[in-house]
Design a protein around this motif. Structure first.
Motif, mmCIF file in Angstrom:
data_model
loop_
_atom_site.group_PDB
_atom_site.id
_atom_site.type_symbol
_atom_site.label_atom_id
_atom_site.label_comp_id
_atom_site.label_asym_id
_atom_site.label_seq_id
_atom_site.Cartn_x
_atom_site.Cartn_y
_atom_site.Cartn_z
ATOM 1 N N GLY A 205 0.806 -1.209 0.000
ATOM 2 C CA GLY A 205 0.000 0.000 0.000
ATOM 3 C C GLY A 205 0.843 1.263 0.000
ATOM 4 O O GLY A 205 2.072 1.212 -0.063
ATOM 5 N N SER A 206 0.155 2.397 0.091
ATOM 6 C CA SER A 206 0.810 3.697 0.027
ATOM 7 C C SER A 206 0.319 4.603 1.150
ATOM 8 O O SER A 206 -0.802 4.460 1.641
ATOM 9 N N LEU A 207 1.188 5.528 1.502
ATOM 10 C CA LEU A 207 0.840 6.575 2.448
ATOM 11 C C LEU A 207 1.512 7.863 1.997
ATOM 12 O O LEU A 207 2.639 7.831 1.492
ATOM 13 N N ARG A 208 0.810 8.964 2.206
ATOM 14 C CA ARG A 208 1.402 10.278 1.950
ATOM 15 C C ARG A 208 1.464 11.023 3.275
ATOM 16 O O ARG A 208 0.441 11.282 3.900
ATOM 17 N N LEU A 209 2.660 11.326 3.679
ATOM 18 C CA LEU A 209 2.859 12.060 4.917
ATOM 19 C C LEU A 209 3.069 13.533 4.605
ATOM 20 O O LEU A 209 3.266 13.918 3.444
ATOM 21 N N SER A 210 3.031 14.329 5.634
ATOM 22 C CA SER A 210 3.347 15.740 5.458
ATOM 23 C C SER A 210 4.042 16.246 6.704
ATOM 24 O O SER A 210 3.873 15.698 7.800
ATOM 25 N N HIS B 74 15.866 21.070 13.962
ATOM 26 C CA HIS B 74 14.559 21.179 14.598
ATOM 27 C C HIS B 74 13.778 19.916 14.242
ATOM 28 O O HIS B 74 13.725 19.539 13.070
ATOM 29 N N TRP B 75 13.174 19.274 15.236
ATOM 30 C CA TRP B 75 12.512 17.988 15.024
ATOM 31 C C TRP B 75 11.013 18.082 15.271
ATOM 32 O O TRP B 75 10.558 18.781 16.192
ATOM 33 N N GLY B 76 10.261 17.308 14.482
ATOM 34 C CA GLY B 76 8.840 17.152 14.714
ATOM 35 C C GLY B 76 8.593 16.053 15.739
ATOM 36 O O GLY B 76 9.523 15.382 16.192
ATOM 37 N N GLN B 77 7.341 15.823 16.051
ATOM 38 C CA GLN B 77 6.995 14.903 17.141
ATOM 39 C C GLN B 77 6.964 13.446 16.703
ATOM 40 O O GLN B 77 6.915 12.569 17.554
ATOM 41 N N GLY B 78 7.009 13.161 15.425
ATOM 42 C CA GLY B 78 6.976 11.776 14.961
ATOM 43 C C GLY B 78 5.567 11.296 14.675
ATOM 44 O O GLY B 78 4.616 11.670 15.356
ATOM 45 N N THR B 79 5.455 10.478 13.651
ATOM 46 C CA THR B 79 4.179 9.860 13.308
ATOM 47 C C THR B 79 4.427 8.382 13.016
ATOM 48 O O THR B 79 5.389 8.025 12.337
ATOM 49 N N LEU B 80 3.573 7.523 13.557
ATOM 50 C CA LEU B 80 3.775 6.081 13.463
ATOM 51 C C LEU B 80 3.205 5.545 12.159
ATOM 52 O O LEU B 80 2.052 5.811 11.803
ATOM 53 N N VAL B 81 4.032 4.774 11.467
ATOM 54 C CA VAL B 81 3.606 4.055 10.268
ATOM 55 C C VAL B 81 3.761 2.572 10.549
ATOM 56 O O VAL B 81 4.844 2.110 10.903
ATOM 57 N N THR B 82 2.672 1.836 10.406
ATOM 58 C CA THR B 82 2.684 0.398 10.625
ATOM 59 C C THR B 82 2.248 -0.292 9.349
ATOM 60 O O THR B 82 1.172 -0.001 8.813
ATOM 61 N N ASN C 195 5.306 4.530 -1.367
ATOM 62 C CA ASN C 195 4.590 3.539 -2.157
ATOM 63 C C ASN C 195 5.198 2.164 -1.950
ATOM 64 O O ASN C 195 6.334 2.031 -1.502
ATOM 65 N N ASN C 196 4.418 1.144 -2.301
ATOM 66 C CA ASN C 196 4.880 -0.243 -2.188
ATOM 67 C C ASN C 196 5.500 -0.496 -0.812
ATOM 68 O O ASN C 196 6.616 -1.013 -0.697
ATOM 69 N N LEU C 197 4.767 -0.135 0.207
ATOM 70 C CA LEU C 197 5.277 -0.256 1.566
ATOM 71 C C LEU C 197 5.504 -1.714 1.955
ATOM 72 O O LEU C 197 4.762 -2.617 1.529
ATOM 73 N N LYS C 198 6.520 -1.913 2.762
ATOM 74 C CA LYS C 198 6.892 -3.246 3.230
ATOM 75 C C LYS C 198 6.821 -3.279 4.756
ATOM 76 O O LYS C 198 6.950 -2.235 5.403
ATOM 77 N N PRO C 199 6.654 -4.456 5.328
ATOM 78 C CA PRO C 199 6.610 -4.543 6.797
ATOM 79 C C PRO C 199 7.848 -3.929 7.457
ATOM 80 O O PRO C 199 7.740 -3.358 8.552
ATOM 81 N N GLU C 200 8.984 -4.016 6.797
ATOM 82 C CA GLU C 200 10.205 -3.449 7.376
ATOM 83 C C GLU C 200 10.221 -1.928 7.349
ATOM 84 O O GLU C 200 11.136 -1.307 7.899
ATOM 85 N N ASP C 201 9.236 -1.309 6.727
ATOM 86 C CA ASP C 201 9.111 0.145 6.775
ATOM 87 C C ASP C 201 8.401 0.604 8.045
ATOM 88 O O ASP C 201 8.303 1.812 8.301
#
Length: 114
Positions: A15-20, A103-111, A82-88
């Motif tokens: 699958g795919s994800l678009r982050l910002s 400067h760092w953001g707070q992080g977002t979890l991708v599973t 795109n083409n996400l893998k479990p190791e991502d």
């Protein structure tokens, strides 16, 4: 300077994800934005980066699958995965390098499920 990341979530393999990542505050035009990730038990690693001039670079593990772009007018970076893998699977962080300071953001979890 503050960074706000969004767009993470649960997705199936392939699958795919678009982050910002949106930066706010005193942002100068010349800067570097990077997208990092940290999986449990692993060190934080650089996944992709984009300069204010639009030059991009990618880790070998994501080349051909991830792309990164930015909108300088909005001070926002958009990693497309795109083409996400479990190791991502990891917590993804955005980083803005400005005048030699990170400067760092707070992080977002991708599973990514198999």
């Amino acid at each position: 300077v503050q960074l706000q990341a969004s767009g993470g979530g649960l997705v199936q393999a392939g699958g795919s994800l678009r982050l910002s990542c949106a930066a706010s505050g005193s942002i100068f035009s010349l800067n570097f934005m990077g997208w990092y990730r940290q999986a449990p038990g692993n060190q934080r690693e650089l996944v992709a980066a984009v300069t204010s001039g639009g030059t991009t670079s990618y880790a070998d593990s994501v080349k051909g699958r991830f792309t990164i772009s930015r909108d300088n007018a909005k001070n926002t970076m958009y990693p497309q995965m795109n083409n996400l893998k479990p190791e991502d699977t990891a917590v993804y962080y955005c980083m803005l390098l400005l005048l030699g300071k990170q400067h760092w953001g707070q992080g977002t979890l991708v599973t990514v499920s198999s």
